[in-house]
Scaffold this motif. Structure first.
Motif, PDB file in Angstrom:
ATOM      1  N   TYR A 122      49.430  35.511  40.066  1.00 24.66           N
ATOM      2  CA  TYR A 122      50.603  36.228  40.557  1.00 24.66           C
ATOM      3  C   TYR A 122      50.381  37.729  40.651  1.00 24.66           C
ATOM      4  N   SER A 123      49.343  38.238  39.980  1.00 21.86           N
ATOM      5  CA  SER A 123      49.019  39.662  40.127  1.00 21.86           C
ATOM      6  C   SER A 123      48.373  39.940  41.483  1.00 21.86           C
ATOM      7  N   ASN A 124      47.790  38.878  42.096  1.00 19.68           N
ATOM      8  CA  ASN A 124      47.222  38.953  43.445  1.00 19.68           C
ATOM      9  C   ASN A 124      46.145  40.029  43.578  1.00 19.68           C
ATOM     10  N   VAL A 125      45.297  40.134  42.563  1.00 18.45           N
ATOM     11  CA  VAL A 125      44.237  41.136  42.596  1.00 18.45           C
ATOM     12  C   VAL A 125      42.864  40.512  42.802  1.00 18.45           C
ATOM     13  N   ILE A 126      42.785  39.174  42.860  1.00 18.05           N
ATOM     14  CA  ILE A 126      41.487  38.528  43.042  1.00 18.05           C
ATOM     15  C   ILE A 126      41.587  37.490  44.177  1.00 18.05           C
ATOM     16  N   ASP A 127      40.420  37.087  44.664  1.00 17.94           N
ATOM     17  CA  ASP A 127      40.353  36.131  45.776  1.00 17.94           C
ATOM     18  C   ASP A 127      40.082  34.705  45.302  1.00 17.94           C
ATOM     19  N   GLY A 128      39.562  34.562  44.097  1.00 18.97           N
ATOM     20  CA  GLY A 128      39.238  33.222  43.630  1.00 18.97           C
ATOM     21  C   GLY A 128      39.017  33.166  42.132  1.00 18.97           C
ATOM     22  N   PHE A 129      38.894  31.948  41.640  1.00 21.21           N
ATOM     23  CA  PHE A 129      38.716  31.700  40.210  1.00 21.21           C
ATOM     24  C   PHE A 129      37.449  30.877  39.972  1.00 21.21           C
ATOM     25  N   ILE A 130      36.775  31.174  38.886  1.00 19.52           N
ATOM     26  CA  ILE A 130      35.660  30.356  38.415  1.00 19.52           C
ATOM     27  C   ILE A 130      36.073  29.809  37.063  1.00 19.52           C
ATOM     28  N   LEU A 131      36.350  28.515  37.013  1.00 19.90           N
ATOM     29  CA  LEU A 131      36.830  27.863  35.797  1.00 19.90           C
ATOM     30  C   LEU A 131      35.664  27.136  35.135  1.00 19.90           C
TER      31      LEU A 131
END
Length: 256
Positions: free
Chosen positions: A88-97
């Motif tokens: 929700y901060s919308n500061v990144i393009d993707g996640f690495i889980l």
């Protein structure tokens, strides 16, 4: 670069061995700039010592989560809540889980629903539900075995002092090579042009879409997808060059 994609790296320390740290970080950097690096676990637990010894060197922020119930992974909820806050901060393009736990399946699906790229990382034992919920899934134990030299593996194992780290002889990819070969031939049969060929890059995209865990390095010392395809019986690579134009050549694949 300003236009480089930004990723958040979130690691479940309760489910991943520290021996994979170098492989994990090397893979993460392939996707873009890892601007957020967090790892979740109970840092009062002495078994996390090796993790703690390496976090500062690699700018990974430890998030404390106490284990209130024996046998239950307490890091799950903290990691999920953080992921949603970051979303929700919308500061990144993707996640690495990074986890081998199927509990993160719904999280991966939710992040993709929001239009974010989701890369999963875990061991070959990771349940298929989590693997398929990610756009790509990197099998850390297989990459550790196939990408690192024997000397590099020994060096990492000595550094981590992980009693379970020496048992890597039986590590195998999630998807057998026979399944990959069959899928490649099926894609070629369905999507090739009138000359029986298709772009190598498009083949790779469709193959990964079908098997998110696919990585040519899982099956040997391959550095490129083209090398892997060329080794397959019945497939060959055609290169198309553009004379007098400043364009890179196009690689096509076709059955022999």
């Amino acid at each position: 670069m300003d236009n480089e994609r930004k990723f958040a790296l979130l690691i479940d320390a309760d489910n991943i061995s520290p021996k994979y740290l170098m492989v994990m970080l090397a893979e993460a950097k392939r996707y873009g700039n890892v601007t957020i690096r967090r790892i979740y676990g109970d840092w009062t637990d002495n078994s996390k010592k090796t993790w703690k010894d390496n976090l500062l060197d690699y700018s990974i922020v430890p998030i404390q989560q106490y284990s209130y119930t024996t046998g239950k992974n307490s890091s799950d909820s903290a990691m999920i809540i953080d992921a949603m806050d970051i979303l929700y901060s919308n500061v990144i393009d993707g996640f690495i889980l990074v986890s081998s736990d199927s509990d993160f399946t719904r999280l991966a699906m939710r992040l993709r629903e929001a239009g974010k790229t989701v890369i999963g990382m875990g061991e070959a034992k990771t349940p298929s539900a989590f693997v398929k919920a990610c756009e790509e899934f990197k099998t850390l134990d297989v990459l550790f075995k196939n990408t690192l030299s024997t000397e590099e593996q020994k060096e990492v194992l000595e550094t981590t002092e992980d009693e379970t780290s020496n048992d890597i002889s039986d590590v195998a990819p999630i998807t057998e090579i026979g399944e990959i070969k069959k899928c490649i031939l099926s894609i070629l049969d369905e999507h090739s042009d009138e000359n029986g060929r298709m772009l190598l890059s498009e083949l790779g995209r469709l193959l990964t879409k079908e098997y998110p865990d696919f990585d040519e390095r899982n099956y040997g010392k391959y550095k490129k997808f083209s090398q892997f395809v060329q080794k397959l019986s019945g497939c060959e690579i055609d290169m198309v060059y553009f004379e007098g134009e400043n364009k890179p050549p196009l690689a096509y694949v076709k059955t022999k």
